[in-house]
Motif scaffolding. Structure first.
Motif, PDB file in Angstrom:
ATOM      1  N   TYR A  80       0.805  -1.112   0.018  1.00  0.00           N
ATOM      2  CA  TYR A  80      -0.161  -0.160   0.044  1.00  0.00           C
ATOM      3  C   TYR A  80       0.756   1.332   0.140  1.00  0.00           C
ATOM      4  O   TYR A  80       0.514   2.098  -0.719  1.00  0.00           O
ATOM      5  CB  TYR A  80      -0.983   0.210   1.116  1.00  0.00           C
ATOM      6  N   PRO A  81       1.992   1.339   0.745  1.00  0.00           N
ATOM      7  CA  PRO A  81       2.570   2.795   0.886  1.00  0.00           C
ATOM      8  C   PRO A  81       3.069   2.806  -0.551  1.00  0.00           C
ATOM      9  O   PRO A  81       3.349   4.236  -1.207  1.00  0.00           O
ATOM     10  CB  PRO A  81       3.711   2.751   1.762  1.00  0.00           C
ATOM     11  N   GLU A  82       3.847   2.020  -1.341  1.00  0.00           N
ATOM     12  CA  GLU A  82       4.280   2.282  -2.835  1.00  0.00           C
ATOM     13  C   GLU A  82       3.047   2.649  -3.672  1.00  0.00           C
ATOM     14  O   GLU A  82       3.211   3.390  -4.509  1.00  0.00           O
ATOM     15  CB  GLU A  82       5.154   0.928  -3.249  1.00  0.00           C
ATOM     16  N   ILE A  84       0.249   3.857  -2.962  1.00  0.00           N
ATOM     17  CA  ILE A  84      -0.496   5.213  -2.574  1.00  0.00           C
ATOM     18  C   ILE A  84       0.502   6.337  -3.198  1.00  0.00           C
ATOM     19  O   ILE A  84      -0.044   7.284  -3.864  1.00  0.00           O
ATOM     20  CB  ILE A  84      -0.801   5.581  -1.386  1.00  0.00           C
ATOM     21  N   ARG A  85       1.848   6.104  -2.905  1.00  0.00           N
ATOM     22  CA  ARG A  85       2.883   7.247  -3.523  1.00  0.00           C
ATOM     23  C   ARG A  85       2.726   7.124  -5.050  1.00  0.00           C
ATOM     24  O   ARG A  85       2.657   8.268  -5.487  1.00  0.00           O
ATOM     25  CB  ARG A  85       4.290   6.865  -2.826  1.00  0.00           C
ATOM     26  N   ALA A  86       2.624   6.213  -5.860  1.00  0.00           N
ATOM     27  CA  ALA A  86       2.652   6.187  -7.174  1.00  0.00           C
ATOM     28  C   ALA A  86       1.350   6.724  -7.635  1.00  0.00           C
ATOM     29  O   ALA A  86       1.221   7.422  -8.702  1.00  0.00           O
ATOM     30  CB  ALA A  86       2.688   4.607  -7.747  1.00  0.00           C
ATOM     31  N   ILE A  88      -0.475   9.030  -6.016  1.00  0.00           N
ATOM     32  CA  ILE A  88      -0.693  10.359  -5.808  1.00  0.00           C
ATOM     33  C   ILE A  88       0.375  11.056  -6.797  1.00  0.00           C
ATOM     34  O   ILE A  88      -0.263  12.155  -7.407  1.00  0.00           O
ATOM     35  CB  ILE A  88      -0.247  10.731  -4.263  1.00  0.00           C
ATOM     36  N   GLU A  89       1.377  10.475  -6.799  1.00  0.00           N
ATOM     37  CA  GLU A  89       2.171  11.215  -7.899  1.00  0.00           C
ATOM     38  C   GLU A  89       1.703  11.473  -9.256  1.00  0.00           C
ATOM     39  O   GLU A  89       1.803  12.437  -9.941  1.00  0.00           O
ATOM     40  CB  GLU A  89       3.727  10.367  -7.985  1.00  0.00           C
TER      41      GLU A  89
END
Length: 146
Positions: A80-82, A84-86, A88-89
């Motif tokens: 999930y962190p990876e 969500i980061r992708a 949002i970017e």
């Protein structure tokens, strides 16, 4: 209002392919809801509806944009962190464009701008959010004392 619908169709009604944990993952944007808030803060939230459906919420400039996303496979919580980061970017320029346009032209409290064959769980989640925002209620239910 018609301009916001057209903008969302152009910017959000698509499938996205990301490389997460060395695997290609297809994410389909199924829903977009815009809601006016009385807070001018920047924040984001993540709501998991089930292993393959989730909602990303981005709050900025007095608006909250909810983006309903469906995956072609279930995710491990560690991804999930990876993910969500992708997301949002990738989505931030489109979200910023939508908020800029809404800030100039939108006068409503909340509207569902995209409903692209949402699963019943996601549809229920979005319509509950929509009703709460239109009624001026807090869209989040706090079940424990913070």
């Amino acid at each position: 209002m018609i301009g916001l619908y057209a903008l969302v169709q152009k910017e959000f009604a698509k499938d996205l392919i990301f490389q997460i944990d060395d695997e290609a993952v297809t994410l389909s944007i199924k829903g977009v809801l815009i809601a006016r808030t009385n807070k001018n803060i920047h924040n984001f939230s993540f709501f998991e509806l089930d292993g393959q459906q989730f909602v990303l919420s981005i709050q900025m400039k007095g608006f909250t944009i909810y983006i309903g996303i469906e995956s072609d496979e279930e995710f491990d919580e560690d991804a999930y962190p990876e993910l969500i980061r992708a997301l949002i970017e990738h989505l931030l320029p489109s979200i910023s464009l939508l908020i800029t346009e809404a800030d100039r032209k939108y006068r409503g409290k909340a509207d569902l701008l995209l409903d692209d064959n949402m699963n019943p769980n996601m549809k229920e989640f979005f319509y509950e959010l929509l009703l709460k925002h239109k009624q001026g209620k807090n869209p989040y239910e706090q079940t424990e004392i913070a």
